[in-house]
Motif scaffolding. Structure first.
Motif, mmCIF file in Angstrom:
data_model
loop_
_atom_site.group_PDB
_atom_site.id
_atom_site.type_symbol
_atom_site.label_atom_id
_atom_site.label_comp_id
_atom_site.label_asym_id
_atom_site.label_seq_id
_atom_site.Cartn_x
_atom_site.Cartn_y
_atom_site.Cartn_z
ATOM 1 N N THR A 144 0.855 -1.182 0.000
ATOM 2 C CA THR A 144 0.000 0.000 0.000
ATOM 3 C C THR A 144 0.891 1.232 0.000
ATOM 4 O O THR A 144 2.060 1.163 0.403
ATOM 5 N N PRO A 145 0.369 2.387 -0.429
ATOM 6 C CA PRO A 145 1.180 3.609 -0.364
ATOM 7 C C PRO A 145 1.687 3.889 1.055
ATOM 8 O O PRO A 145 2.822 4.321 1.242
ATOM 9 N N ARG A 146 0.878 3.609 2.048
ATOM 10 C CA ARG A 146 1.315 3.825 3.432
ATOM 11 C C ARG A 146 2.489 2.906 3.788
ATOM 12 O O ARG A 146 3.436 3.317 4.459
ATOM 13 N N ALA A 147 2.435 1.652 3.348
ATOM 14 C CA ALA A 147 3.525 0.710 3.609
ATOM 15 C C ALA A 147 4.801 1.141 2.881
ATOM 16 O O ALA A 147 5.906 0.953 3.392
ATOM 17 N N VAL A 148 4.646 1.741 1.689
ATOM 18 C CA VAL A 148 5.813 2.264 0.966
ATOM 19 C C VAL A 148 6.458 3.378 1.776
ATOM 20 O O VAL A 148 7.680 3.407 1.953
ATOM 21 N N ARG A 149 5.643 4.292 2.290
ATOM 22 C CA ARG A 149 6.185 5.391 3.110
ATOM 23 C C ARG A 149 6.898 4.854 4.349
ATOM 24 O O ARG A 149 7.991 5.304 4.693
ATOM 25 N N THR A 150 6.296 3.881 4.999
ATOM 26 C CA THR A 150 6.906 3.291 6.196
ATOM 27 C C THR A 150 8.234 2.637 5.849
ATOM 28 O O THR A 150 9.233 2.843 6.546
ATOM 29 N N TYR A 207 10.766 5.411 5.293
ATOM 30 C CA TYR A 207 11.190 6.031 6.553
ATOM 31 C C TYR A 207 12.135 5.124 7.328
ATOM 32 O O TYR A 207 13.047 5.599 8.004
ATOM 33 N N GLU A 208 11.918 3.820 7.237
ATOM 34 C CA GLU A 208 12.760 2.854 7.956
ATOM 35 C C GLU A 208 14.022 2.482 7.172
ATOM 36 O O GLU A 208 14.827 1.687 7.647
ATOM 37 N N PRO A 218 14.809 2.259 -1.434
ATOM 38 C CA PRO A 218 15.544 3.472 -1.816
ATOM 39 C C PRO A 218 14.736 4.732 -1.515
ATOM 40 O O PRO A 218 13.503 4.734 -1.602
ATOM 41 N N ALA A 219 15.446 5.779 -1.171
ATOM 42 C CA ALA A 219 14.787 7.053 -0.871
ATOM 43 C C ALA A 219 14.338 7.735 -2.160
ATOM 44 O O ALA A 219 15.002 7.627 -3.187
ATOM 45 N N PRO A 220 13.219 8.424 -2.101
ATOM 46 C CA PRO A 220 12.758 9.178 -3.270
ATOM 47 C C PRO A 220 13.527 10.494 -3.390
ATOM 48 O O PRO A 220 14.285 10.868 -2.493
ATOM 49 N N ILE A 221 13.294 11.182 -4.497
ATOM 50 C CA ILE A 221 13.854 12.523 -4.663
ATOM 51 C C ILE A 221 12.705 13.515 -4.572
ATOM 52 O O ILE A 221 11.561 13.199 -4.895
ATOM 53 N N ARG A 222 13.013 14.699 -4.103
ATOM 54 C CA ARG A 222 11.993 15.738 -3.999
ATOM 55 C C ARG A 222 11.969 16.505 -5.314
ATOM 56 O O ARG A 222 12.992 16.962 -5.788
#
Length: 68
Positions: free
Chosen positions: A15-21, A24-25, A29-33
């Motif tokens: 889920t998008p929430r699981a992707v964010r979690t 964060y953990e 890989p980290a996204p780019i702004r």
């Protein structure tokens, strides 16, 4: 190519929430702004990450790629 969180969640089967979690953990890989409130993931980085995971499924070759 840059991917939205919905695209990343679809590719990772999360889920998008699981992707964010996971982001964060530090588990993906980290996204780019790309804006003040907008982030994107690089497709090449995400594909490398997926391929590096144990049990990663490789994409099926197209029929035109298969030599007989």
């Amino acid at each position: 190519m840059l991917l939205r969180i919905e695209d990343v969640s679809e590719r990772l089967h999360l889920t998008p929430r699981a992707v964010r979690t996971a982001w964060y953990e530090g588990r993906i890989p980290a996204p780019i702004r790309v804006g003040r409130r907008s982030i994107r993931w690089r497709l090449d980085e995400l594909e490398k990450f997926i391929a590096s995971q144990p049990g990663a499924v490789r994409p099926i070759k197209e029929k035109s790629d298969v030599k007989v």
